[in-house]
Every structure is written in C-alpha cells, then in structure tokens.
Design a protein around this motif. Structure first.
Motif, PDB file in Angstrom:
ATOM      1  N   GLY A 371      -3.273  -7.590  -4.320  1.00  0.00           N
ATOM      2  CA  GLY A 371      -3.418  -7.580  -2.875  1.00  0.00           C
ATOM      3  C   GLY A 371      -4.376  -6.522  -2.373  1.00  0.00           C
ATOM      4  O   GLY A 371      -5.278  -6.070  -3.082  1.00  0.00           O
ATOM      5  N   PRO A 372      -4.188  -6.078  -1.127  1.00  0.00           N
ATOM      6  CA  PRO A 372      -5.121  -5.094  -0.549  1.00  0.00           C
ATOM      7  C   PRO A 372      -5.131  -3.762  -1.286  1.00  0.00           C
ATOM      8  O   PRO A 372      -6.181  -3.129  -1.405  1.00  0.00           O
ATOM      9  CB  PRO A 372      -4.614  -4.934   0.891  1.00  0.00           C
ATOM     10  CG  PRO A 372      -3.213  -5.441   0.881  1.00  0.00           C
ATOM     11  CD  PRO A 372      -3.160  -6.500  -0.159  1.00  0.00           C
ATOM     12  N   LEU A 373      -3.992  -3.316  -1.792  1.00  0.00           N
ATOM     13  CA  LEU A 373      -3.970  -2.060  -2.536  1.00  0.00           C
ATOM     14  C   LEU A 373      -4.765  -2.179  -3.836  1.00  0.00           C
ATOM     15  O   LEU A 373      -5.449  -1.239  -4.244  1.00  0.00           O
ATOM     16  CB  LEU A 373      -2.526  -1.645  -2.834  1.00  0.00           C
ATOM     17  CG  LEU A 373      -1.681  -1.267  -1.620  1.00  0.00           C
ATOM     18  CD1 LEU A 373      -0.240  -0.997  -2.028  1.00  0.00           C
ATOM     19  CD2 LEU A 373      -2.266  -0.048  -0.913  1.00  0.00           C
ATOM     20  N   GLY A 374      -4.680  -3.331  -4.482  1.00  0.00           N
ATOM     21  CA  GLY A 374      -5.472  -3.543  -5.689  1.00  0.00           C
ATOM     22  C   GLY A 374      -6.955  -3.555  -5.395  1.00  0.00           C
ATOM     23  O   GLY A 374      -7.758  -3.008  -6.169  1.00  0.00           O
ATOM     24  N   ARG A 375      -7.357  -4.163  -4.290  1.00  0.00           N
ATOM     25  CA  ARG A 375      -8.784  -4.210  -3.949  1.00  0.00           C
ATOM     26  C   ARG A 375      -9.305  -2.850  -3.519  1.00  0.00           C
ATOM     27  O   ARG A 375     -10.507  -2.613  -3.512  1.00  0.00           O
ATOM     28  CB  ARG A 375      -9.023  -5.242  -2.851  1.00  0.00           C
ATOM     29  CG  ARG A 375      -8.822  -6.670  -3.316  1.00  0.00           C
ATOM     30  CD  ARG A 375      -9.343  -7.663  -2.307  1.00  0.00           C
ATOM     31  NE  ARG A 375      -8.592  -7.666  -1.074  1.00  0.00           N
ATOM     32  CZ  ARG A 375      -7.473  -8.367  -0.873  1.00  0.00           C
ATOM     33  NH1 ARG A 375      -6.978  -9.114  -1.857  1.00  0.00           N
ATOM     34  NH2 ARG A 375      -6.837  -8.339   0.279  1.00  0.00           N
ATOM     35  N   ASP A 376      -8.420  -1.953  -3.142  1.00  0.00           N
ATOM     36  CA  ASP A 376      -8.846  -0.601  -2.792  1.00  0.00           C
ATOM     37  C   ASP A 376      -9.186   0.224  -4.021  1.00  0.00           C
ATOM     38  O   ASP A 376     -10.215   0.887  -4.074  1.00  0.00           O
ATOM     39  CB  ASP A 376      -7.748   0.109  -1.992  1.00  0.00           C
ATOM     40  CG  ASP A 376      -7.861  -0.165  -0.505  1.00  0.00           C
ATOM     41  OD1 ASP A 376      -8.994  -0.307  -0.028  1.00  0.00           O
ATOM     42  OD2 ASP A 376      -6.827  -0.233   0.175  1.00  0.00           O
ATOM     43  N   THR A 377      -8.327   0.203  -5.028  1.00  0.00           N
ATOM     44  CA  THR A 377      -8.480   1.203  -6.088  1.00  0.00           C
ATOM     45  C   THR A 377      -8.218   0.728  -7.504  1.00  0.00           C
ATOM     46  O   THR A 377      -8.449   1.467  -8.449  1.00  0.00           O
ATOM     47  CB  THR A 377      -7.526   2.381  -5.800  1.00  0.00           C
ATOM     48  OG1 THR A 377      -7.868   3.486  -6.625  1.00  0.00           O
ATOM     49  CG2 THR A 377      -6.080   1.989  -6.052  1.00  0.00           C
ATOM     50  N   ALA A 378      -7.713  -0.494  -7.713  1.00  0.00           N
ATOM     51  CA  ALA A 378      -7.215  -0.878  -9.041  1.00  0.00           C
ATOM     52  C   ALA A 378      -8.239  -1.606  -9.903  1.00  0.00           C
ATOM     53  O   ALA A 378      -7.893  -2.043 -10.998  1.00  0.00           O
ATOM     54  CB  ALA A 378      -5.968  -1.765  -8.893  1.00  0.00           C
TER      55      ALA A 378
END
Length: 702
Positions: A371-378
């Motif tokens: 999701g959005p957290l993955g697209r930020d930093t993962a």
C-alpha cells in the motif's frame, strides 16, 4: 551480495583492496580485508595492486578551498561523485520551496515560537503561550530561528529541513565509508537521496528530518568508535542520540541497540567495551531528559500548559502520550489524556482535518511492505535484508573486528528494530517510515560492493591456477547470483507495489522489467567470461544498481514534479493526494467567511484574543495566517484541561475575548463547548457537512 568462498584451486587469496573499494585505512591490528590465508604448497599468491600515484596539491592554496577534490585516503572519483549526489538531493528537496504545503499545526507553533524568546524556550503553540505543542520542540527551534532571521515565508519554514536532508546524505556516506569503503558509502548516499519517503519528508516542515540527521551522526560516531575503540567517540554517539530525543522523543532511542551491539561485537577495546557502552548510555539519558527537567523546575504559572498531559508534565507527554500509549491496542480515537474531540474523530474518518491516508492502516507484519507505506519506503527493503544476511554469513569466519560485518550488524539491527516498532504502532503517519531509509541505503551499498569484492577476489584466485595449468575456479558466482536474485526480486516487488490507474506513468512497469532483464543478462555474461571478469563484473553491478533504483527514483521524481509533501504518497489517486493542501484550502475558505464576521465585531470590540476555538488543530490555520492569539481549548486533541471553564468565563467577563468558533455538528459534550453554545449568541453557521462549525458572540449583550 556475498563475499563468496575459496575456489577449488586453493584457499582464499589475500587480496590487497583496490583504492576506493576496500575497507578504510584505519583497521584493527592483524586485520586483512579478505581474512587470513594460510601459506603453503598450492596456496594462491597474494595479488597486489600498485599504489595510487600521489596527486600534487595546489600550491599556495589552503586544502579546504578545493573541497571538490577527494582526500588523500580516497580515490579521485569519491568527492566529486558525492557532491553530485548531494546536488541532486538538494534539487529534489528544494524544488518549489516557496510553494510547499506546510503542516499547519507545526507551522503555527514555529511562528508563535519565533515571536518571543519565552515561547521559543518552552515550545509554545500560540502567541500568548497558553499551551505547548504536544511534542518536544527541538526541531521547531530551528524553524523558529529561520523565521526570526528571514521573516514569515513558506521557504523559511522548509529551508531547515532541506539543509538537514542534504547533510544526512553527506554524513551517511562518511558513516558507511568508515567501515565498508567509499564505494559502499557512495552507493548508500545515492540510494538515500533517491528514496521517495526521504524526498517527501525534506520537502516539508516535519521534525523527522532533524531526527534522522542526528541519528545518522550517531551512527557515524559509532562507526569511528568501532575502528578506534575510543570511549570519547562513543560518548559523542550518545550525545547525538540525546539531541535526537529533543526532536522526536523516544523514537530516537530505537537506534541504541543497533549502535551498542555493533560496538560490542567489533570494537578493539577489549575488556572495556561494556564500560564504554554504559557511559554512553548515561550520556544519552542525561542529554535526553535535560530540557524536560529544566522545564519541570519552572513554576507552572510561568510557562505554558504542557499539551498531551493531564498533569502539566513533560514526562507524561513524552513517555505516556507520545510513548507507551502508541503501542497500546486502544481505539484510534482515544489517547492517554482521553478521547479526542468528536469532530476530530469524524474528521479522521472523512479526511477533513487530519491526514488519515496511512493512519487508518491497522497493525500487521506487512503494514510497511504494501500500500501507500510500501510505496513510500519499502522498494529496496527485501534487497537490503538479503544483502545484510548474505554478507554476515559470508564473513562469519572473519576476525571479530571485521568492519564490513560490523557495518551490516549496525544497519541491519537498525532496520529490523524499526520494522518491528512501526508495524505495531497505534498511529503511523507515512513520513515516520523515513527512519528506515538510512539503514536500507547502507545495506544496499554494502551488499553490492561486497559482491564486487568477492568477484574480484575470485578472479585473482583464477589467474594463478590457469597459468599453472590447473582447473579454473568459478568463485564469485554465488555473489553474482545473489545480486541477480536481488535485482529480479526488487523488480517483481516494484511491479507489485506500483498501483494501476491515475498517477502512474504507463511506461514505468515496462522500464522496470526491461532494466531487470538487462541487469540479469549482464550478470550472466560476467559469470560465463573467464577473462577480463573484473571489468565485465563491474559493469554488471553498475547496471544492477541502476535497475534496482529505477522504480524508487521515478517515484521520487514524480513527488517533485507533482509538488508532493510529507503527508503524500507517490502514485496515489488524485482523490487522496495533497491532503495537507486540501486541509489548508478548506481552512482558508472557512477563514474567509469567519473574517467577515470578525471585521463586523472588530469595529466595536478591541480584544486581546482574536477568538477562541476547539483544539489547536482548528486554531493553527488562523495563527499561521495572522500571528494573532487564537485561544486553543483542549490542546491538540481537545482533551486536556487547559484552559479551564473558569478561565474562559473570566476572559469573557473582562473582555479579553468576544468570539468563539466551536463545532456544532457533531456537538460533543465538553463542558467548555456546552457553555459557549448555551451562553453565547450564534452569528453564523457552516453549510451542511459532516463537520459544521458555528461562530458565537460572547459579549455583554449576547
């Protein structure tokens, strides 16, 4: 991402590292970059490289004037390449600086703190200093100083974070270079500069930029302490962590296990390591609580009320409200000081007042990976973990003081601790995850350069057996296989992370796949070639690094071109992008309607307080725009007992305030809001909406 092993032609050779790629010059006594190799019949002779020619220094010119030239202990390309990476980072962070979307709560606090040294010292939220911000004000001090120096401008709010972000890139290079060489340091700096969450964070006015800079400085000091064993250097690391505590409180302490473990594992200070760690921990604790102790000693009537506490205590704010309660499994609408104001709960659900694009994501082990957290930093988290594990396993038989392994222990522990902590946090803003970026960048850099060194060592081992007619070794293929797996896995993961629909360039997925295929093909060629393998392998690893950086780099570029900030996420639909700017526009629309009412009242009333309102969140936009006192009732969440109902009635009776802007839908049951709605005259009401505010007149003729 492995150092590989010895080939069948003999034991592992002792290879003198090529300048720029091997470990640093400061190494523990008896340490060899590739480990000891026994001598005897059949042993591979050591492969040495001619020393780099001395570069003549400019005559009659001081050394610091030519800052673009590399120091004598680094290769020629190191400093110019690092400056190029820093310049790209500066461009990404500062692009559109004067039109950045400010977070109103922190921006209002910074403006209030810039208006008086009393507000500055205590971290006051409003100009009259009635209540503090709900966090320690360390990062806001720099913003307030910037405003005092340059005036109230959007770029003055954001400039400190831009500078902090650039310094973080430079310091990370030095921290990784100390243990793994300039090649690893440069790759780490490049990966950090290309990280989307880092770019987004440094384009706003959020305190995490200073937190990350100070923590990377602590890692840099620890890396130096690992190579020297000096206690004072480790104490400096403890000092940096204590200062980081002033920026983001207990989150700063998450790195302590990583720093101390790496020092205990690899420091040459035999018999003194535990004592050094204990002293550094004491330094961290003293520096961390110093400001809180100083504020506690000031009488309550001489300072603002501490937001985030029901007993006016900085310790309650830090260790309960912003600490342990973040890991309690209570409702998202309940804090340690009580339930949040009902209109805020509705705003959290409808994204009216608060950023809720990531706050609504529940606890889970994959919370940060999708999701959005993955697209930020993962994007590169799996590759970083693979690199750390492979390097540690490959170097398990090295000397205890092996610096490359210590580097992986430090940054690998940093990464794992933050992954666990953020996966179980009660409330997670997207920019929190920027704390993972330095560790991910360092591990990717160390993993790729370790694979390069393994390939070069295997090539050196093959040269002598071929000349003697022995069977050639294919050592180093394990490292290239791991790099290929990292490239392929990163590409597949990126394709899975990239959402379909608005915000995604149609060419991105094909480019990611094509880059991975090209990188794997070049890696395969480097395995099959027996001659000139070092050059081909170097090209292969360079292509592999570029292939891994395609997706996050495009995400970062998209964030810059679209003008996104810390609360946004790359590749999100337009309906959920620009949450902060949407909040600002909504507040500006409401403010324009309220201003007409205030102008009418101002013709006959002259009050010290422009108006009073429910929560600091509502007051923030008006304080930011006007610099006037807006009395925030209940602090950030509306739950703290300041100001009291008695104080509100006194202010109204003595003409200190005449206007109140309070929620009508949903009304809430706070006695202070009930008194205003029942004792003051309604002047105007917002149009029908999930959250409606009313403007009340509380004068003598109400």
């Amino acid at each position: 991402m492995s150092d590989g092993g010895s080939g069948p032609g003999g034991p592992e050779p002792t290879v003198t590292p090529e300048p720029g790629w091997g470990p640093p010059a400061q190494e523990p006594p008896g340490f060899s970059p590739t480990g000891p190799g026994p001598a005897g019949p059949g042993a591979v002779p050591a492969v040495t490289y001619p020393p780099a020619p001395d570069r003549p220094r400019p005559r009659f010119v001081k050394r610091w004037w030519v800052f673009w030239q590399s120091p004598d202990d680094q290769p020629r390309w190191a400093r110019p390449a690092l400056l190029a990476v820093a310049a790209l980072a500066a461009l990404a962070y500062a692009w559109g600086l004067d039109t950045a979307a400010l977070e109103p709560f922190y921006a209002a606090a910074a403006r209030s703190m810039s208006m008086s040294w009393h507000n500055f010292l205590f971290g006051a939220f409003d100009p009259d200093g009635t209540v503090t911000v709900d966090k320690l004000p360390g990062a806001l001090w720099l913003q307030a100083l910037s405003l005092r120096a340059f005036g109230v401008n959007t770029w003055a709010f954001v400039m400190p974070q831009v500078v902090e972000g650039i310094l973080t890139v430079l310091v990370l290079f030095r921290a990784v270079r100390r243990l793994a060489g300039p090649g690893a340091g440069l790759l780490a700096a490049l990966v950090l500069a290309a990280s989307p969450v880092t770019v987004l964070l440094n384009r706003g006015n959020i305190s995490d930029s200073l937190l990350i800079l100070l923590l990377v400085l602590a890692a840099d000091a620890t890396s130096l302490a690992i190579t020297t064993g000096r206690c004072r250097t480790l104490l400096l690391a403890g000092l940096w962590v204590g200062l980081a505590f002033q920026a983001k409180m207990m989150q700063a302490w998450l790195v302590l296990p990583a720093l101390w473990l790496a020092y205990l594992v690899a420091s040459p200070a035999r018999g003194r390591r535990l004592g050094h760690v204990a002293l550094a921990t004491v330094v961290t604790g003293i520096v961390s609580v110093s400001w809180m102790l100083a504020v506690t000693l000031v009488p309550a009537h001489d300072r603002p009320y501490v937001d985030g506490s029901r007993d006016n205590s900085e310790f309650s704010q830090v260790f309960d409200y912003n600490g342990l309660s973040r890991f309690e499994h209570h409702s998202a609408y309940t804090t340690s000081v009580g339930p949040i104001a009902p209109f805020l709960a509705v705003g959290l659900e409808t994204r009216t007042f608060l950023n809720s694009s990531t706050a609504s994501i529940g606890r889970s082990w994959h919370r940060l990976l999708s999701g959005p957290l993955g697209r930020d930093t993962a994007w590169l988290v799996p590759a970083a973990l693979l690199g750390a594990v492979s390097v540690i396993v490959a170097r398990r038989r090295r000397l205890r003081a092996d610096p490359v392994r210590a580097c992986c222990v430090l940054w690998g522990t940093w990464l794992v601790i933050h992954l666990v902590a953020f996966s179980d946090g009660a409330y997670l803003n997207s920019y929190y995850t920027a704390a993972l970026s330095p560790a991910v960048a360092a591990l990717v850099g160390v993993g790729l350069t370790s694979a390069w060194r393994a390939m070069r060592a295997a090539t050196a081992a093959d040269v002598a057996p071929l000349d003697a007619g022995a069977r050639p070794s294919h050592g180093g293929w394990v490292g290239r296989a791991l790099v290929g797996a990292a490239v392929t896995g990163s590409a597949a993961y990126a394709v899975w992370l990239i959402p379909s629909g608005t915000g995604v360039r149609p060419w991105l997925v094909p480019v990611v796949i094509a880059a991975a295929v090209v990188a794997d093909a070049v890696l395969l060629v480097s395995v099959l070639r027996r001659r000139d393998t070092v050059r081909v392998g170097s090209v292969a690893l360079a292509v592999a690094a570029l292939a891994m950086l395609v997706a996050p780099s495009v995400a970062s570029a998209t964030a810059v071109t679209d003008g996104l900030g810390p609360f946004d996420t790359p590749f999100e639909p337009a309906s959920v992008l620009m949450v902060t700017r949407h909040d600002v526009r909504l507040a500006q629309d409401r403010a324009s309607a309220v201003d007409r009412t205030l102008e009418t009242v101002a013709r006959t009333e002259h009050t010290r307080i422009l108006f009073m309102t429910d929560t600091s969140i509502v007051a923030a936009d008006y304080i930011l725009a006007s610099g006037r006192e807006i009395l925030p009732i209940g602090g950030f969440t509306g739950a703290i007992p300041s100001p009291t109902l008695r104080q509100i009635r006194i202010d109204v009776a003595f003409g200190q305030v005449r206007i109140a802007i309070v929620p009508v839908v949903p009304p809430g049951h706070d006695p202070r809001m009930v008194w205003i709605r029942t004792h003051c005259r309604l002047l105007r009401l917002d149009p029908p909406a999930p959250v409606r505010f009313g403007v009340y007149y509380c004068g003598a003729h109400a």
